[in-house]
Design a protein around this motif. Structure first.
Motif, short mmCIF file in Angstrom:
data_model
loop_
_atom_site.label_atom_id
_atom_site.label_comp_id
_atom_site.label_asym_id
_atom_site.label_seq_id
_atom_site.Cartn_x
_atom_site.Cartn_y
_atom_site.Cartn_z
N THR A 1 -10.77 18.25 -40.36
CA THR A 1 -9.41 18.69 -40.71
C THR A 1 -8.64 17.82 -39.48
O THR A 1 -9.22 17.36 -38.76
N LYS A 2 -7.16 17.55 -39.85
CA LYS A 2 -6.42 17.06 -38.54
C LYS A 2 -6.50 17.76 -37.29
O LYS A 2 -6.59 16.87 -36.43
N PRO A 3 -6.55 18.94 -37.17
CA PRO A 3 -6.67 19.61 -35.93
C PRO A 3 -7.95 18.98 -34.95
O PRO A 3 -7.88 18.84 -33.88
N THR A 4 -9.01 19.19 -35.80
CA THR A 4 -10.45 18.67 -35.56
C THR A 4 -10.33 17.31 -34.77
O THR A 4 -10.67 16.85 -33.77
N ILE A 5 -9.60 16.29 -35.73
CA ILE A 5 -9.46 14.86 -35.23
C ILE A 5 -8.57 14.89 -34.04
O ILE A 5 -8.77 14.10 -33.05
N SER A 6 -7.46 15.62 -34.18
CA SER A 6 -6.70 15.57 -32.91
C SER A 6 -7.29 15.98 -31.73
O SER A 6 -6.78 15.34 -30.84
N ASP A 7 -8.03 17.10 -31.91
CA ASP A 7 -8.72 17.59 -30.58
C ASP A 7 -9.81 16.37 -29.99
O ASP A 7 -9.79 16.16 -28.79
N ALA A 8 -10.62 15.78 -30.78
CA ALA A 8 -11.37 14.58 -30.70
C ALA A 8 -10.67 13.73 -29.94
O ALA A 8 -11.08 13.02 -28.71
N VAL A 9 -9.51 13.18 -30.42
CA VAL A 9 -8.62 12.24 -29.91
C VAL A 9 -7.96 12.28 -28.69
O VAL A 9 -8.00 11.64 -27.54
N LYS A 10 -7.66 13.60 -28.49
CA LYS A 10 -7.13 14.24 -27.11
C LYS A 10 -8.10 13.97 -25.95
O LYS A 10 -7.71 13.73 -24.88
N VAL A 11 -9.42 14.43 -26.22
CA VAL A 11 -10.34 14.40 -25.31
C VAL A 11 -10.39 12.82 -24.94
O VAL A 11 -10.70 12.31 -23.78
N LEU A 12 -10.56 11.86 -25.85
CA LEU A 12 -10.64 10.26 -25.74
C LEU A 12 -9.51 9.96 -24.75
O LEU A 12 -9.55 8.97 -24.21
N GLU A 13 -8.43 10.29 -25.20
CA GLU A 13 -7.32 9.91 -24.48
C GLU A 13 -7.42 10.48 -22.96
O GLU A 13 -6.91 9.63 -21.90
N GLN A 14 -7.84 11.62 -22.66
CA GLN A 14 -7.99 12.24 -21.36
C GLN A 14 -9.07 11.13 -20.53
O GLN A 14 -8.78 11.26 -19.32
#
Length: 205
Positions: free
Chosen positions: A79-92
């Motif tokens: 899902t988009k939220p799952t990918i968004s969460d993964a990207v957010k961690v990578l961005e952090q």
């Protein structure tokens, strides 16, 4: 659903051991474990999840238009939220950065930072043990294996189990001439070994 109800379990050993179809499926399922093990080993080294590693590897090797949240969600069947969460961690962790679309301020693509590229370089070799085994097979055995893999993936794509396939068979540049495949973009016949799994010039039909 009716077909599923009439089929025995692939994991029922009494059925599996007397049914070649089930043996093949069970073998493929076991191979999927191998990829997960290899990927987990790499991910643990950097305190990342397997999907985060996979996202970074994909971003490294694909154009910006394929590195959006929407496209990545389709690519990995999340899902988009799952990918968004993964990207957010990578961005952090400062491994990726968001690049705004010049034509649409609400849209952005995701790119690797220098630190992200370094991790990709150190982790994308996770399938190499399997690649080494396959490299020792005969050319004929490789071709048979490749034909079976491509046919299986195409059928799974047709059943919408796999959502995105940038393979020759789904490309608008692909046609057939006689009994052979043909790429109208490259202007050449395509032998079975020429069929691509993931092509930069792919355009959907």
């Amino acid at each position: 659903a009716k077909l599923q109800l009439t089929m025995s379990s692939v994991f029922d050993l009494n059925t599996q051991n007397s049914n070649l179809n089930y043996k093949i499926v069970a073998g493929l399922e076991r191979l999927s474990h191998v990829f997960r093990i290899f990927l987990w080993e790499k991910a643990k080294l950097y305190s990342l999840s397997p999907i985060q590693i996979q996202l970074m590897i994909f971003i490294q090797h694909h154009a910006p238009d394929k590195c959006t949240i929407s496209y990545l969600a389709q690519e990995f069947n999340f899902t988009k939220p799952t990918i968004s969460d993964a990207v957010k961690v990578l961005e952090q962790k400062k491994l990726v950065k968001k690049i705004a679309d010049k034509n649409d301020s609400r849209s952005y693509s995701i790119q690797l930072t220098a630190a992200g590229k370094k991790i990709v370089l150190e982790t994308e070799d996770f399938p190499n043990p399997l690649a080494e085994i396959i490299s020792n097979a005969t050319p004929g055995d490789k071709l048979v294996l490749w034909n079976n893999i491509t046919n299986l993936i195409i059928k799974l794509n047709q059943l919408q189990v796999i959502s995105i396939q940038r393979t020759c068979f789904n490309c608008k540049h692909y046609s057939t001439k006689g009994n052979a495949g043909y790429c109208n973009l490259l202007g050449q016949k395509l032998q079975p070994q020429d069929i691509r799994m993931d092509c930069n010039e792919f355009e959907i039909i």
